[in-house]
Write an enzyme that holds these catalytic residues in place. Sequence first.
Site, PDB file in Angstrom:
ATOM      1  N   SER A 252      -7.235   0.353   1.076  1.00 21.13           N
ATOM      2  CA  SER A 252      -6.065   0.143   0.221  1.00 21.13           C
ATOM      3  C   SER A 252      -5.585   1.476  -0.315  1.00 21.13           C
ATOM      4  CB  SER A 252      -6.440  -0.761  -0.951  1.00 21.13           C
ATOM      5  OG  SER A 252      -7.339  -0.063  -1.785  1.00 21.13           O
ATOM      6  N   LYS A 253      -4.280   1.538  -0.531  1.00 23.39           N
ATOM      7  CA  LYS A 253      -3.709   2.815  -0.949  1.00 23.39           C
ATOM      8  C   LYS A 253      -4.155   3.216  -2.351  1.00 23.39           C
ATOM      9  CE  LYS A 253       0.636   0.480  -1.847  1.00 23.39           C
ATOM     10  NZ  LYS A 253       1.910   0.155  -1.253  1.00 23.39           N
ATOM     11  N   ARG A 254      -4.673   2.252  -3.096  1.00 23.73           N
ATOM     12  CA  ARG A 254      -5.155   2.583  -4.438  1.00 23.73           C
ATOM     13  C   ARG A 254      -6.386   3.500  -4.353  1.00 23.73           C
ATOM     14  NH1 ARG A 254      -7.170  -0.132  -8.825  1.00 23.73           N
ATOM     15  NH2 ARG A 254      -8.330  -1.552  -7.507  1.00 23.73           N
TER      16      ARG A 254
END
Length: 493
Positions: A252-254
Site C-alpha cells: 500500500s502506498k501508505r
Amino acid sequence: MTIRTRVAPSPTGDPHVGTAYIALFNRIFAKSQGGQFILRIEDTDQVRGTAASEQQILDSLRWLGLDWDEGPDVGGDYGPYRQSERGDVYAEHAQILLDKGHAFHCFCSSERLDALRAEQMANKQTPGYDGHCQHLSEQEVKGKLAAGESHVLRMKVPEQGTCVIDDMLRGTIEIDWSQIDMQILVKADGMPTYHLANVVDDHLMGITHVIRGEEWINSAPKHKLLYQYFGWDMPVLCHMPLLRNPDKSKLSKRKNPTSITYYRDAGYLPEALVNYLGRMGWSMPDEREKFSLDDMLEAFDITRVSLGGPVFDQEKLSWLNASWIRENLTVDDFAQRLNHWLLNKEHMMQYLPLAKERVETLGDFVPMVSFLYAGMLNLSADDFAHKKLSEAEVKQVLQFTLWRLEQQREWNKNNLFDAIKKLANAMGYKLSDFNHPIFVAIAGTPNSWSVMESMKILGPDMTRARLRYAISVLGGVSKKEGKRLEKAFKTLG
Ligand code: GLU
C-alpha cells in the site's frame, strides 16, 4: 494454438507497480511461447477513470520495456481496446443473457439493499442480494420498464452446490455457490460492470490465459458461470500472489511508494525495476538475483512462481538498482542516463527562472535545487518544529493536505494554490503557518520558492510520496487516529 494474454488496468489513479508486475508475467508467459500480449483499458468506471491516468499507465509500462502487440494506442484486429468504446458489444451480450434467462432486471432501491445488508450483517450471514426481483412476473417487469423505473441487470447464480475453479498455480479451488452474489452485470446508467465486460472482452479478444492478481479469485466463479451461460470455453486462469509491504500487509502506498512514476523520478533504472518485479514470487533456475527481461524470457517457466506473498522492499530494490548502475553502465552511459532522466535543459527550464532570482553566485545553484532530484528527503521530526503549530497540528496539516491532493486532478500551480489556501482557511490557519510543514516535507526547508511551484515540478506522485514520508517521520497515523482525522477532514467539506 497461439497463446494470447492481456493486462487490463483500470485508469483510476497512479500507474501502480502491481500493474507492471502483472503485465510483466503476462508478457513473459506469452512471449516465451511465441504468443501475443495485449493491453486493454478497463475504463467502465467513468467517475474515477481519467485519460491522464491511462496515458501514465501506457507511458510507464513502455518505460519499463513492457510493450504490447495490441492495445488502444497501437491498434490490432480485436479492437477497440478501450472498454468505454465497446458499449454496443456489452449491450448485445447483456441481451443474450436476458434472452436465455440467465440474467434478470432488478428494480430494488438502494434503501432496500442497505436495509437487507444491515439485516444480513446483524444475522451474521454473508451479505448478498436475496433474489427479490428474480421472481417478478414478465408483466411486472414490462410495466416497470415502461414506467422508466431505474434498474440494473443481475446474473442468476445457482443456490446450492460448489463451483470448482482450476488455477495453473493453485490447482483446484472450491467455492460454494452460496458465497457468490447475484452480481450486477449492467449498472443503472447502462454501463457494464467489470465482470460482464471482462468476460466478453477476454472471449472476443481470443485471450487464452488470464494471469492476474489473487484478489480476483473470488470473481472466478461468476466468470466461469458467464462463460457457461454464453457457451464459451473459459481461458486458463492463473492467480499471482499479491505484492506485500515488508510487514507482510498488502502493498500500500501508505507504507511504500507504489507508483511507477515515483520510481522513475526517484532515479531507478527501468531494467532494475523490471528485474525486481521479476523476482516477486519467481526465481531463475540458478537462483541468480540479477537478470534482464531477455534472460527471464529465455528461462521462464510459470510453475516456478511460488505463492508465498512476495515482499516489495525498497531497500532491496535500491541495492539491485545500484548493482545495475555499477555493473552495467559505462561512465558515458551513466552521463546519458542522468541526462535522459531529469538533468536536461527541458526539465531545468521549469525552475531556472525561479533559481535565477535567488542565487548570489552560480555556486548557490546546486544546493538550492538538489531537493528536486532527491527522491525521498532525509528528514527528522525536529525539522518540522514550528513556533505556532504543535506536532499533532503539523501532522494533521500534512495528512489533510495529502488527502486533499490525492483528489487533485489538474496539477498546476494555480489549482494547487487554490486547494491549499481553501484547506488552510477551512482549518482556520494563516497560510504562512499552514505552509510551513508542507515546505519542509516537499523542499526540506521553509526557505525555498513557492512550494506550489515545487509541487508542480515534482509532479503528483513524488509530492504525495513526500507528504506520506513526512507523516511517517512524525510517527505516522494510527488506525484510530486516522479514523478521527478522516471524520474531521470530511466535515471541512
Ligand atoms: N481491470 C481489472 C484491474 O484493474 C482487471 C482484472 C483482471 O485482470 O481480470 O485489475
